[in-house]
Design an enzyme around this catalytic site. Structure first.
Site, PDB file in Angstrom:
ATOM      1  N   HIS A 177       1.552-115.277   7.067  1.00  0.00           N
ATOM      2  CA  HIS A 177       1.352-115.258   8.529  1.00  0.00           C
ATOM      3  C   HIS A 177       1.120-113.829   9.003  1.00  0.00           C
ATOM      4  O   HIS A 177       2.032-113.011   9.018  1.00  0.00           O
ATOM      5  CB  HIS A 177       2.571-115.852   9.248  1.00  0.00           C
ATOM      6  CG  HIS A 177       2.347-116.031  10.713  1.00  0.00           C
ATOM      7  ND1 HIS A 177       2.227-117.263  11.306  1.00  0.00           N
ATOM      8  CD2 HIS A 177       2.175-115.134  11.716  1.00  0.00           C
ATOM      9  CE1 HIS A 177       2.012-117.116  12.608  1.00  0.00           C
ATOM     10  NE2 HIS A 177       1.974-115.818  12.871  1.00  0.00           N
TER      11      HIS A 177
ATOM     12  N   HIS B 169      -1.620-111.149  11.707  1.00  0.00           N
ATOM     13  CA  HIS B 169      -2.647-111.012  12.757  1.00  0.00           C
ATOM     14  C   HIS B 169      -3.449-109.754  12.469  1.00  0.00           C
ATOM     15  O   HIS B 169      -3.131-108.672  12.960  1.00  0.00           O
ATOM     16  CB  HIS B 169      -2.002-110.941  14.143  1.00  0.00           C
ATOM     17  CG  HIS B 169      -1.328-112.206  14.546  1.00  0.00           C
ATOM     18  ND1 HIS B 169      -1.929-113.164  15.320  1.00  0.00           N
ATOM     19  CD2 HIS B 169      -0.103-112.699  14.222  1.00  0.00           C
ATOM     20  CE1 HIS B 169      -1.104-114.186  15.488  1.00  0.00           C
ATOM     21  NE2 HIS B 169       0.016-113.940  14.827  1.00  0.00           N
TER      22      HIS B 169
ATOM     23  N   GLN C 114      -5.016-118.111  21.165  1.00  0.00           N
ATOM     24  CA  GLN C 114      -3.886-117.302  21.664  1.00  0.00           C
ATOM     25  C   GLN C 114      -3.488-117.647  23.107  1.00  0.00           C
ATOM     26  O   GLN C 114      -2.317-117.666  23.443  1.00  0.00           O
ATOM     27  CB  GLN C 114      -4.260-115.811  21.570  1.00  0.00           C
ATOM     28  CG  GLN C 114      -3.296-114.851  22.237  1.00  0.00           C
ATOM     29  CD  GLN C 114      -2.039-114.614  21.434  1.00  0.00           C
ATOM     30  OE1 GLN C 114      -2.044-113.924  20.426  1.00  0.00           O
ATOM     31  NE2 GLN C 114      -0.922-115.198  21.873  1.00  0.00           N
TER      32      GLN C 114
ATOM     33  N   HIS D  56       1.320-121.633  15.500  1.00  0.00           N
ATOM     34  CA  HIS D  56       2.462-120.965  16.112  1.00  0.00           C
ATOM     35  C   HIS D  56       3.209-122.083  16.839  1.00  0.00           C
ATOM     36  O   HIS D  56       2.632-122.727  17.715  1.00  0.00           O
ATOM     37  CB  HIS D  56       1.999-119.925  17.113  1.00  0.00           C
ATOM     38  CG  HIS D  56       1.463-118.679  16.493  1.00  0.00           C
ATOM     39  ND1 HIS D  56       0.325-118.673  15.745  1.00  0.00           N
ATOM     40  CD2 HIS D  56       1.935-117.407  16.498  1.00  0.00           C
ATOM     41  CE1 HIS D  56       0.115-117.423  15.306  1.00  0.00           C
ATOM     42  NE2 HIS D  56       1.071-116.643  15.751  1.00  0.00           N
TER      43      HIS D  56
ATOM     44  N   GLU E 157       7.737-120.741  19.309  1.00  0.00           N
ATOM     45  CA  GLU E 157       8.170-119.332  19.228  1.00  0.00           C
ATOM     46  C   GLU E 157       8.801-118.992  20.567  1.00  0.00           C
ATOM     47  O   GLU E 157       8.180-118.390  21.438  1.00  0.00           O
ATOM     48  CB  GLU E 157       7.005-118.404  18.904  1.00  0.00           C
ATOM     49  CG  GLU E 157       7.504-116.989  18.606  1.00  0.00           C
ATOM     50  CD  GLU E 157       6.389-116.005  18.288  1.00  0.00           C
ATOM     51  OE1 GLU E 157       5.209-116.371  18.430  1.00  0.00           O
ATOM     52  OE2 GLU E 157       6.707-114.867  17.902  1.00  0.00           O
TER      53      GLU E 157
ATOM     54  N   ASP F 117       3.542-111.006   9.993  1.00  0.00           N
ATOM     55  CA  ASP F 117       3.148-111.304  11.373  1.00  0.00           C
ATOM     56  C   ASP F 117       2.404-110.145  12.045  1.00  0.00           C
ATOM     57  O   ASP F 117       1.259-110.305  12.435  1.00  0.00           O
ATOM     58  CB  ASP F 117       4.374-111.733  12.203  1.00  0.00           C
ATOM     59  CG  ASP F 117       3.998-112.504  13.463  1.00  0.00           C
ATOM     60  OD1 ASP F 117       2.798-112.764  13.681  1.00  0.00           O
ATOM     61  OD2 ASP F 117       4.908-112.864  14.230  1.00  0.00           O
TER      62      ASP F 117
ATOM     63  N   TRP G 232       2.826-106.320  19.734  1.00  0.00           N
ATOM     64  CA  TRP G 232       4.121-106.986  19.626  1.00  0.00           C
ATOM     65  C   TRP G 232       5.139-106.198  18.815  1.00  0.00           C
ATOM     66  O   TRP G 232       6.322-106.434  18.901  1.00  0.00           O
ATOM     67  CB  TRP G 232       3.933-108.378  19.002  1.00  0.00           C
ATOM     68  CG  TRP G 232       3.122-109.290  19.871  1.00  0.00           C
ATOM     69  CD1 TRP G 232       3.601-110.102  20.863  1.00  0.00           C
ATOM     70  CD2 TRP G 232       1.694-109.472  19.856  1.00  0.00           C
ATOM     71  NE1 TRP G 232       2.553-110.771  21.457  1.00  0.00           N
ATOM     72  CE2 TRP G 232       1.382-110.415  20.866  1.00  0.00           C
ATOM     73  CE3 TRP G 232       0.649-108.928  19.107  1.00  0.00           C
ATOM     74  CZ2 TRP G 232       0.074-110.830  21.139  1.00  0.00           C
ATOM     75  CZ3 TRP G 232      -0.661-109.338  19.372  1.00  0.00           C
ATOM     76  CH2 TRP G 232      -0.926-110.271  20.377  1.00  0.00           C
TER      77      TRP G 232
END
Ligand SMILES: [Zn+2]
Length: 436
Positions: free
Chosen positions: A59, A61, A154, A212, A215, A311, A317
């Site tokens: 996982h 991005h 997203q 996702h 979360e 991630d 983030w």
């Protein structure tokens, strides 16, 4: 074809020692003690160190990686401000800048022994800039890194205008996996509807699903139940993944006792993202403050395949990270309190074999006939590898060495002590009077 490569005297993750591995024609030709070296073979002495199948990240991005500080920093540290910040950055992105950052990250990944990665790519953009950039990156890294892409809406499949059309366009362009974000839709009903639409889309196209899912710290965020239901209904078991599942941390225990067998029965994989969820979750709490990571030991005990993902690395983030799946395993081990001998080993599996199952990698593993992909670590066991975030002395793919790293050590200038220390546990001298 490459010359054969023989690794001598390795320790395997299952504890076997004194093992040789022979790589020929891209495959593991033999594995066992005292193998004969074929003519012309390159021979490397493992010196009893740990030889592992490569790290896999289930996982990530890649479109946002290494963008930290652009155009500003996430002040609250929350998931929601991260999503807003990414929305501010998107119009400023160029295909070249995304690709350049992604390629740099892939260099880090390979040097850390990670040879496969599943990356979500945001499709909520009329230009599909990140999709085009990462498809090009996937093509360029293919000789050394297996990159799977997930079409990730997203801003919400139903909440964001045109998201379903853009997601389908991304799949048409060659993106591999159907993504989703049901907890970010406007209502729980719309979240459930998005799960249904996306699972049916994946079934129709014969693609895997990786959402996702939940979360959130909201104990009533229960989209994993819907994801398990549609997985069973559409017979998608084994190719559906629920990523994050953090609301499970806060759910009612009685409900979870019903939920876990449903996830296992449906054959849904779970991915926890320990570095990110220990920092993003619990931000609305005072004290006590929830950890927020999903229930990893309980999922494993229920028979669910659980992987750990990195991630984020230096993005809206998360300001930290270094493509090191051993750092991910270490954080997962701490947050889930998986300190037992078995728990530590499970955390190592969560960044290797379990993630390989999630990605559906073919020929992965240290068995004769598997691809000759492996990492030699400066450690004697999986637990020591996690403890030390051990150096990746050698990274090999298809029998070809891709990366080398010098062993970590320090020169000591202490009276009466050795002049060099390497942080691995040295065997203690036998006590006086001991047998032998
Ligand atoms: Zn994610």
């Amino acid at each position: 074809m490459n010359a054969p490569l023989l690794i001598r005297g390795a320790t395997l993750p299952d504890g076997r020692t004194g093992i040789d591995l022979l790589a020929m024609d891209g495959r593991i030709a033999a594995l066992g003690p005292a193998l004969a070296a074929p003519p012309g073979a390159a021979v490397i002495d493992a010196g009893g160190r740990l030889l592992s199948p490569p790290f896999v990240d289930a996982h990530f991005h890649l479109d946002a990686a290494l963008s930290h500080g652009l155009p500003r920093i996430n002040a609250s540290g929350t998931l929601l401000e991260g999503i807003r910040l990414w929305g501010e950055l998107k119009p400023l992105l160029t295909e070249e800048a995304i690709a350049e950052r992604a390629l740099q990250y892939c260099d880090w990944a390979v040097a850390r022994g990670m040879l496969a990665m599943r990356s979500h790519v945001d499709v909520c953009d009329e230009r599909l800039l990140a999709v085009r950039a990462l498809l090009e990156v996937k093509r360029r890294v293919a000789p050394y890194l297996e990159l799977q892409l997930v079409a990730f809406p997203q801003d919400g499949l139903l909440r964001s205008p045109g998201a379903l059309r853009l997601l389908e366009q991304a799949l048409d362009l060659g993106v591999d996996v159907v993504g989703g974000i049901p907890h970010f839709e406007r209502t729980a009903e719309q979240g459930a509807e998005s799960v249904k639409i996306l699972c049916e889309l994946a079934a129709a196209r014969g693609l895997p699903v990786d959402m996702h899912c939940d979360e959130s710290d909201d104990p009533l965020s229960r989209h994993i139940e819907t994801l398990a239901f549609h997985t069973g209904r559409l017979r998608l078991g084994g190719r559906v993944t629920g990523s994050h599942l953090t609301s499970m941390h806060s759910m009612d225990n009685y409900y979870v006792s019903k939920l876990l067998p449903l996830i296992a029965e449906a054959g849904v994989h779970a991915v926890a993202n320990p570095l990110i969820n220990i920092t993003l979750q619990g931000r609305h709490d005072g004290y006590p403050r929830r950890r927020g990571m999903t229930r990893v030991p309980e999922l494993l005990a229920a028979g669910v395949n659980v992987g750990f993902g990195h991630d984020c690395v230096m993005d809206p983030w998360y300001a930290l990270g270094s493509a090191d799946m051993l750092e991910v395993a270490a954080m997962g081990l701490h947050v889930a309190q998986m300190t037992s001998v078995e728990g530590q080993r499970q955390c190592f599996d969560a960044v290797t074999v379990n993630n390989a199952r999630i990605l559906g990698l073919q020929g992965y593993g240290l068995e004769p006939g598997c691809r000759a992909d492996f990492v030699l670590l400066q450690a004697g066991s999986p637990a020591e590898a996690i403890r030390l975030r051990a150096q990746r002395l050698l990274v090999v793919r298809g029998g070809t060495v891709l990366s080398r790293m010098a062993p970590a050590s320090a020169e000591l200038m202490l009276p009466g002590r050795p002049s060099r220390v390497d942080f691995t546990r040295q065997p203690a001298p036998a006590a006086p009077g001991a047998a032998g």
